[in-house]
Design a protein around this motif. Sequence first.
Motif, PDB file in Angstrom:
ATOM      1  N   LEU A   3      -3.482  -1.005 -15.937  1.00  0.00           N
ATOM      2  CA  LEU A   3      -3.545  -2.460 -15.785  1.00  0.00           C
ATOM      3  C   LEU A   3      -2.302  -2.952 -15.053  1.00  0.00           C
ATOM      4  CD1 LEU A   3      -4.816  -3.651 -19.283  1.00  0.00           C
ATOM      5  CD2 LEU A   3      -5.972  -3.939 -17.103  1.00  0.00           C
ATOM      6  N   GLY A   4      -2.436  -4.055 -14.368  1.00  0.00           N
ATOM      7  CA  GLY A   4      -1.269  -4.636 -13.700  1.00  0.00           C
ATOM      8  C   GLY A   4      -1.172  -4.213 -12.252  1.00  0.00           C
ATOM      9  N   CYS A   5       0.023  -3.835 -11.862  1.00  0.00           N
ATOM     10  CA  CYS A   5       0.314  -3.547 -10.459  1.00  0.00           C
ATOM     11  C   CYS A   5      -0.556  -2.436  -9.888  1.00  0.00           C
ATOM     12  CB  CYS A   5       1.784  -3.206 -10.274  1.00  0.00           C
ATOM     13  SG  CYS A   5       2.861  -4.639 -10.440  1.00  0.00           S
ATOM     14  N   ASP A   6      -0.884  -1.418 -10.687  1.00  0.00           N
ATOM     15  CA  ASP A   6      -1.709  -0.327 -10.163  1.00  0.00           C
ATOM     16  C   ASP A   6      -3.026  -0.857  -9.596  1.00  0.00           C
ATOM     17  OD1 ASP A   6       0.303   1.225 -11.256  1.00  0.00           O
ATOM     18  OD2 ASP A   6      -1.046   2.552 -12.347  1.00  0.00           O
ATOM     19  N   LEU A   7      -3.663  -1.760 -10.332  1.00  0.00           N
ATOM     20  CA  LEU A   7      -4.941  -2.300  -9.868  1.00  0.00           C
ATOM     21  C   LEU A   7      -4.746  -3.196  -8.647  1.00  0.00           C
ATOM     22  CD1 LEU A   7      -6.763  -3.082 -13.243  1.00  0.00           C
ATOM     23  CD2 LEU A   7      -6.874  -1.022 -11.845  1.00  0.00           C
ATOM     24  N   TYR A   8      -3.696  -4.009  -8.650  1.00  0.00           N
ATOM     25  CA  TYR A   8      -3.415  -4.857  -7.486  1.00  0.00           C
ATOM     26  C   TYR A   8      -3.131  -4.010  -6.251  1.00  0.00           C
ATOM     27  CZ  TYR A   8      -3.003  -8.839 -10.662  1.00  0.00           C
ATOM     28  OH  TYR A   8      -3.250  -9.806 -11.593  1.00  0.00           O
ATOM     29  N   VAL A  13      -4.745  -1.660  -0.911  1.00  0.00           N
ATOM     30  CA  VAL A  13      -4.960  -0.504  -0.038  1.00  0.00           C
ATOM     31  C   VAL A  13      -6.436  -0.393   0.345  1.00  0.00           C
ATOM     32  CG1 VAL A  13      -4.740   1.996   0.187  1.00  0.00           C
ATOM     33  CG2 VAL A  13      -2.929   0.686  -0.923  1.00  0.00           C
ATOM     34  N   LEU A  14      -7.340  -0.733  -0.557  1.00  0.00           N
ATOM     35  CA  LEU A  14      -8.758  -0.728  -0.204  1.00  0.00           C
ATOM     36  C   LEU A  14      -9.038  -1.760   0.889  1.00  0.00           C
ATOM     37  CD1 LEU A  14     -10.385  -0.263  -3.715  1.00  0.00           C
ATOM     38  CD2 LEU A  14     -10.384   1.386  -1.821  1.00  0.00           C
ATOM     39  N   ARG A  15      -8.385  -2.928   0.823  1.00  0.00           N
ATOM     40  CA  ARG A  15      -8.524  -3.923   1.894  1.00  0.00           C
ATOM     41  C   ARG A  15      -7.946  -3.392   3.199  1.00  0.00           C
ATOM     42  NH1 ARG A  15      -5.842  -8.051  -0.758  1.00  0.00           N
ATOM     43  NH2 ARG A  15      -6.955  -7.995  -2.686  1.00  0.00           N
ATOM     44  N   LEU A  16      -6.792  -2.748   3.114  1.00  0.00           N
ATOM     45  CA  LEU A  16      -6.153  -2.172   4.297  1.00  0.00           C
ATOM     46  C   LEU A  16      -7.063  -1.133   4.954  1.00  0.00           C
ATOM     47  CD1 LEU A  16      -3.484  -1.922   5.976  1.00  0.00           C
ATOM     48  CD2 LEU A  16      -2.859  -0.072   4.413  1.00  0.00           C
ATOM     49  N   ARG A  17      -7.763  -0.379   4.142  1.00  0.00           N
ATOM     50  CA  ARG A  17      -8.667   0.661   4.645  1.00  0.00           C
ATOM     51  C   ARG A  17      -9.774   0.081   5.517  1.00  0.00           C
ATOM     52  NH1 ARG A  17     -11.841   4.209   0.312  1.00  0.00           N
ATOM     53  NH2 ARG A  17     -13.022   2.283   0.242  1.00  0.00           N
ATOM     54  N   VAL A  25      -7.686   6.527  -0.299  1.00  0.00           N
ATOM     55  CA  VAL A  25      -7.205   6.052  -1.596  1.00  0.00           C
ATOM     56  C   VAL A  25      -7.619   7.065  -2.660  1.00  0.00           C
ATOM     57  CG1 VAL A  25      -7.198   4.146  -3.235  1.00  0.00           C
ATOM     58  CG2 VAL A  25      -7.565   3.681  -0.809  1.00  0.00           C
ATOM     59  N   GLU A  26      -6.643   7.474  -3.475  1.00  0.00           N
ATOM     60  CA  GLU A  26      -6.906   8.392  -4.574  1.00  0.00           C
ATOM     61  C   GLU A  26      -6.596   7.697  -5.890  1.00  0.00           C
ATOM     62  OE1 GLU A  26      -5.528  12.749  -6.347  1.00  0.00           O
ATOM     63  OE2 GLU A  26      -4.533  11.950  -4.570  1.00  0.00           O
ATOM     64  N   ALA A  27      -7.515   7.789  -6.830  1.00  0.00           N
ATOM     65  CA  ALA A  27      -7.286   7.284  -8.188  1.00  0.00           C
ATOM     66  C   ALA A  27      -6.830   8.459  -9.043  1.00  0.00           C
ATOM     67  CB  ALA A  27      -8.555   6.674  -8.757  1.00  0.00           C
ATOM     68  N   ALA A  28      -5.614   8.374  -9.569  1.00  0.00           N
ATOM     69  CA  ALA A  28      -5.119   9.379 -10.503  1.00  0.00           C
ATOM     70  C   ALA A  28      -5.396   8.862 -11.909  1.00  0.00           C
ATOM     71  CB  ALA A  28      -3.631   9.625 -10.286  1.00  0.00           C
ATOM     72  N   VAL A  29      -6.347   9.472 -12.577  1.00  0.00           N
ATOM     73  CA  VAL A  29      -6.823   9.009 -13.875  1.00  0.00           C
ATOM     74  C   VAL A  29      -6.258   9.927 -14.964  1.00  0.00           C
ATOM     75  CG1 VAL A  29      -8.891   8.569 -15.260  1.00  0.00           C
ATOM     76  CG2 VAL A  29      -8.909   8.113 -12.786  1.00  0.00           C
ATOM     77  N   PRO A  30      -5.524   9.365 -15.926  1.00  0.00           N
ATOM     78  CA  PRO A  30      -4.893  10.211 -16.939  1.00  0.00           C
ATOM     79  C   PRO A  30      -5.884  10.887 -17.877  1.00  0.00           C
ATOM     80  CG  PRO A  30      -4.521   7.913 -17.447  1.00  0.00           C
ATOM     81  CD  PRO A  30      -5.180   7.959 -16.100  1.00  0.00           C
ATOM     82  N   LEU A  49     -13.004  -0.270  -8.819  1.00  0.00           N
ATOM     83  CA  LEU A  49     -11.951   0.245  -7.943  1.00  0.00           C
ATOM     84  C   LEU A  49     -11.979   1.769  -7.875  1.00  0.00           C
ATOM     85  CD1 LEU A  49      -9.018  -2.163  -8.848  1.00  0.00           C
ATOM     86  CD2 LEU A  49     -10.328  -2.083  -6.712  1.00  0.00           C
ATOM     87  N   VAL A  50     -12.120   2.414  -9.013  1.00  0.00           N
ATOM     88  CA  VAL A  50     -12.177   3.888  -9.010  1.00  0.00           C
ATOM     89  C   VAL A  50     -13.371   4.353  -8.175  1.00  0.00           C
ATOM     90  CG1 VAL A  50     -12.531   5.951 -10.431  1.00  0.00           C
ATOM     91  CG2 VAL A  50     -10.898   4.203 -11.172  1.00  0.00           C
ATOM     92  N   ALA A  51     -14.507   3.692  -8.324  1.00  0.00           N
ATOM     93  CA  ALA A  51     -15.698   4.068  -7.553  1.00  0.00           C
ATOM     94  C   ALA A  51     -15.487   3.883  -6.053  1.00  0.00           C
ATOM     95  CB  ALA A  51     -16.901   3.250  -8.028  1.00  0.00           C
ATOM     96  N   ALA A  52     -14.637   2.932  -5.658  1.00  0.00           N
ATOM     97  CA  ALA A  52     -14.390   2.669  -4.236  1.00  0.00           C
ATOM     98  C   ALA A  52     -13.362   3.621  -3.625  1.00  0.00           C
ATOM     99  CB  ALA A  52     -13.917   1.228  -4.046  1.00  0.00           C
ATOM    100  N   CYS A  53     -12.650   4.363  -4.454  1.00  0.00           N
ATOM    101  CA  CYS A  53     -11.630   5.290  -3.951  1.00  0.00           C
ATOM    102  C   CYS A  53     -12.281   6.487  -3.264  1.00  0.00           C
ATOM    103  CB  CYS A  53     -10.737   5.771  -5.095  1.00  0.00           C
ATOM    104  SG  CYS A  53      -9.633   4.495  -5.730  1.00  0.00           S
TER     105      CYS A  53
END
Length: 118
Positions: A3-8, A13-17, A25-30, A49-53
Motif C-alpha cells: 500500500l502507498g507509494c508502491d501502488l502509486y 510506470v504503467l502510464r509511462l509504458r 513492469v514487474e510486481a514483486a509479491v511477497p 495493477l498486478v494483472a497489468a504488469c
Amino acid sequence: MALGCDLYFCECVLRLRQTHPDVTVEAAVPCPSQADAWPPDQRGRYERLVAACDFETLVSACYTPACMQRRDRYMVDHAALLIAAFDGSPGGTRYTVEYAMRRGLEIVDLPIVLEPAR
C-alpha cells in the motif's frame, strides 16, 4: 507491492509504458495473501495493477515473518536504481534503503512534504 507509494509508482510506470513500449513492469509479491486484509477498494486496485504488469514474481509461496524483507531484498538485488520516498522512520522502507546502501545501489530519495494539520 505494498500500500502507498508502491501502488502509486506502479501506476506511474504503467502510464509511462503507454508512450514508451520498451518499459516493462514487474510486481514483486511477497506472498499470495499479501493483500487479503486490505480494504476492498485497495485490494481491487492492487489486483488490477498486478494483472497489468509484464511480470509477477512471487517471492514466497506462503506468508512468513521474513517474506516482506525477502521481497525487499529481491527488488534491490534486481534493480539498477532505487527510487524511495523515505522519511527516516523505522520499517520496510528504511530496511530497503539501508540494504540498497550496503549493496552500493544508487538511490534517489524523493522528499516527503507534509501538509500542516488544519
